[in-house]
Design a protein around this motif. Structure first.
Motif, PDB file in Angstrom:
ATOM      1  N   LEU A   1     -57.333  24.158-122.636  1.00  0.00           N
ATOM      2  CA  LEU A   1     -55.896  24.305-122.837  1.00  0.00           C
ATOM      3  C   LEU A   1     -55.537  24.174-124.309  1.00  0.00           C
ATOM      4  O   LEU A   1     -54.748  24.973-124.836  1.00  0.00           O
ATOM      5  CB  LEU A   1     -55.137  23.265-122.009  1.00  0.00           C
ATOM      6  CG  LEU A   1     -53.616  23.292-122.116  1.00  0.00           C
ATOM      7  CD1 LEU A   1     -53.068  24.626-121.618  1.00  0.00           C
ATOM      8  CD2 LEU A   1     -53.020  22.141-121.335  1.00  0.00           C
TER       9      LEU A   1
ATOM     10  N   THR B   1     -54.476  27.309-116.324  1.00  0.00           N
ATOM     11  CA  THR B   1     -55.175  26.088-116.727  1.00  0.00           C
ATOM     12  C   THR B   1     -54.326  24.863-116.403  1.00  0.00           C
ATOM     13  O   THR B   1     -54.829  23.876-115.862  1.00  0.00           O
ATOM     14  CB  THR B   1     -55.510  26.129-118.228  1.00  0.00           C
ATOM     15  OG1 THR B   1     -56.317  27.275-118.492  1.00  0.00           O
ATOM     16  CG2 THR B   1     -56.256  24.878-118.653  1.00  0.00           C
ATOM     17  N   LYS B   2     -53.034  24.935-116.717  1.00  0.00           N
ATOM     18  CA  LYS B   2     -52.138  23.812-116.413  1.00  0.00           C
ATOM     19  C   LYS B   2     -52.042  23.556-114.916  1.00  0.00           C
ATOM     20  O   LYS B   2     -51.878  22.414-114.487  1.00  0.00           O
ATOM     21  CB  LYS B   2     -50.745  24.083-116.972  1.00  0.00           C
ATOM     22  CG  LYS B   2     -50.648  23.946-118.467  1.00  0.00           C
ATOM     23  CD  LYS B   2     -49.230  24.209-118.936  1.00  0.00           C
ATOM     24  CE  LYS B   2     -49.110  24.084-120.439  1.00  0.00           C
ATOM     25  NZ  LYS B   2     -47.732  24.366-120.888  1.00  0.00           N
TER      26      LYS B   2
END
Length: 138
Positions: free
Chosen positions: A28, A83-84
């Motif tokens: 990230l 990704t989050k």
């Protein structure tokens, strides 16, 4: 060679999940840094994005010249959002693994002489690292 104990398996599982969480954080940060860098270098941003998209989706999309900067930018943002999105699930998996390892640790300590002191100390260290990681995620 004796098979690994349940305590050893639970410890390895927790350590792996903490490493996985760490790698997602690094990914990230890398993605955010890349987007920030592209924001600062406007003259080359379109070319760089096209190259990244070309490398990622070569097997699915053949006509790259029709990609404009906006759609490529959205692909970058989508990668960040994906990704989050992994963090809540990963947080739950780490919490469950900590609970499993804690139960295994209590059972090993209750066994007394039959338990391996090295495995117990590794398990305690893994729980401490996982708790630190879990606090940082929250």
């Amino acid at each position: 060679m004796a098979p690994p104990s349940q305590l050893s398996i639970a410890t390895s599982s927790l350590v792996r999940l903490v490493k996985e969480e760490s790698s997602y954080h690094k990914e990230l940060q890398g993605q955010l840094a890349r987007i920030e860098h592209l924001d600062k270098t406007d003259e080359n941003a379109e070319y760089i994005l096209k190259q990244e998209v070309r490398q990622r989706v070569t097997s699915r999309i053949y006509k790259f010249k029709y990609f404009n900067l906006t759609s490529q930018w959205l692909l970058q943002k989508k990668g960040i959002e994906e990704t989050k999105a992994m963090f809540p699930e990963l947080r739950d998996r780490i919490k469950a693994a900590m609970e499993r390892l804690d139960l295994q640790l209590e059972a090993a300590k209750g066994a007394g002489a039959n338990s391996d002191a090295v495995e117990i100390s590794k398990a305690e260290e893994a729980i401490a690292r996982a708790k630190t990681s879990y606090k940082e995620m929250s």
